[in-house]
Design an enzyme around this catalytic site. Structure first.
Site, mmCIF file in Angstrom:
data_model
loop_
_atom_site.group_PDB
_atom_site.id
_atom_site.type_symbol
_atom_site.label_atom_id
_atom_site.label_comp_id
_atom_site.label_asym_id
_atom_site.label_seq_id
_atom_site.Cartn_x
_atom_site.Cartn_y
_atom_site.Cartn_z
ATOM 1 N N CYS A 174 -7.722 -2.619 -8.979
ATOM 2 C CA CYS A 174 -7.382 -1.900 -7.745
ATOM 3 C C CYS A 174 -8.468 -2.147 -6.712
ATOM 4 O O CYS A 174 -9.671 -2.101 -7.037
ATOM 5 C CB CYS A 174 -7.244 -0.407 -8.029
ATOM 6 N N HIS A 234 2.309 1.445 -9.013
ATOM 7 C CA HIS A 234 0.873 1.524 -8.725
ATOM 8 C C HIS A 234 0.638 2.226 -7.382
ATOM 9 O O HIS A 234 -0.206 3.123 -7.268
ATOM 10 C CB HIS A 234 0.284 0.110 -8.704
ATOM 11 N N GLU A 235 1.404 1.828 -6.363
ATOM 12 C CA GLU A 235 1.228 2.428 -5.036
ATOM 13 C C GLU A 235 1.737 3.868 -5.004
ATOM 14 O O GLU A 235 1.176 4.718 -4.287
ATOM 15 C CB GLU A 235 1.951 1.590 -3.976
ATOM 16 N N HIS A 271 -0.994 6.064 -6.018
ATOM 17 C CA HIS A 271 -1.896 6.339 -4.888
ATOM 18 C C HIS A 271 -1.310 7.415 -3.981
ATOM 19 O O HIS A 271 -2.026 8.315 -3.511
ATOM 20 C CB HIS A 271 -2.121 5.065 -4.068
#
Length: 316
Positions: free
Chosen positions: A226, A269-270, A273
């Site tokens: 990341c 993954h995003e 976040h």
């Protein structure tokens, strides 16, 4: 029957933050037989005064706030814990030369009028990376589409400038639930991430939420890094093979898209976040210690709660 509520009150008031797992085990025992219920109750009740005498917990644990759109970690903090983390990070900096950030939160309006072509990106252990993004009202998308269009254009340039396959606005300290994924065809041609310039394309997901997932037994194992973390850190994570996503587009219309393979991985993954979750939360504290003892010490407060959120396969 009279003592049970009193015992429960004592537990909630003084002990729950310290020994919630034991209480859950006790409650589970209550369900089985009258004999075991009596034993469990006596054990619990007899233990309460001892635990109270031992003192209330001195360490505040992270709690969770469950909303319709997302499940978000909310961590309590104090000036003493903040200074402790500052001291720990100074040690980490001396060991690795990794520099963190301390970005200010940008409202959508501030982000739309940001004077630079790209946004700064947060770097661990910046607290902004742990702040869940706020959903953007559909009516406001329709009333002022130019505002989000400006944010999207800058977010795309920021991703490509940093060589990112995808980017959440949250990573740049922008308080709007928005994810950018680059176009796989542009990536294959070398015109996507890292290209900069005026190349358009890619996909934007406003208020993204997963409404369907592939079966759990089909989950894929990935090695992930990341950009907000030190480049030496790699996490082994599990991701759904495909996800069906519901989101709003720049016209305020609700749309659906099914993603598979690398795009499914990048989206998940995003979305982590977007909820304030990092790949640090997908691994154990022992694995963090293999990277750095200091990293483990910085991350240990609330890690179990964040890991629970990271592994939840929620929908909606």
């Amino acid at each position: 029957k009279v003592l049970l509520p009193f015992s429960f009150w004592i537990y909630l008031e003084f002990v729950s933050k310290r020994d919630s797992l034991a209480w859950c085990m006790t409650c589970s025992t209550f369900k089985h037989s009258s004999s075991s219920r009596r034993e469990a109750f006596l054990t619990c009740f007899a233990s309460c005064p001892l635990l109270v005498i031992a003192g209330a917990p001195t360490k505040t644990l992270a709690v969770t706030d469950i909303t319709r759109d997302k499940i978000s970690p909310i961590s309590s903090s104090s000036s003493s814990s903040s200074s402790r983390e500052d001291e720990l990070f100074k040690v980490y900096y001396d060991q690795t030369n990794w520099t963190g950030t301390s970005l200010s939160l940008l409202s959508p309006s501030q982000a739309a009028h940001y004077p630079e072509p790209c946004y700064p990106m947060g770097r661990w252990p910046d607290p902004i990376l742990r702040r869940p993004a706020t959903s953007y009202p559909k009516d406001e998308i329709k009333n002022d589409p130019l505002l989000l269009t400006n944010i999207c254009n800058k977010l795309r340039e920021t991703a490509r400038d940093n060589g990112a396959v995808g980017l959440a606005a949250q990573q740049c300290g922008i308080d709007v639930s928005l994810i950018f994924l680059d176009d796989p065809q542009l990536l294959a041609l070398g015109r996507g991430s890292g290209s900069g310039g005026d190349v358009k394309g890619g996909s934007f997901f406003i208020n993204p939420r997963i409404v369907e997932r592939s079966p759990e037994e089909d989950m894929k194992v990935w090695k992930e890094r990341c950009l907000v973390l030190p480049p030496s850190f790699t996490a082994t994570v599990l991701r759904d093979a495909f996800v069906k996503v519901q989101y709003e587009n720049l016209q305020g219309e609700t749309k659906y898209k099914t993603l598979g393979g690398e795009l499914a991985r990048a989206f998940q993954h995003e979305l982590d976040h977007d909820r304030g979750i990092l790949i640090l939360d997908h691994v154990s504290l022992d694995e963090l210690e293999m990277e750095s003892e200091v990293m483990r010490r910085i991350e240990e407060n609330g890690h179990d709660e964040r890991q629970y959120l990271a592994y939840q396969r929620f929908l909606g």
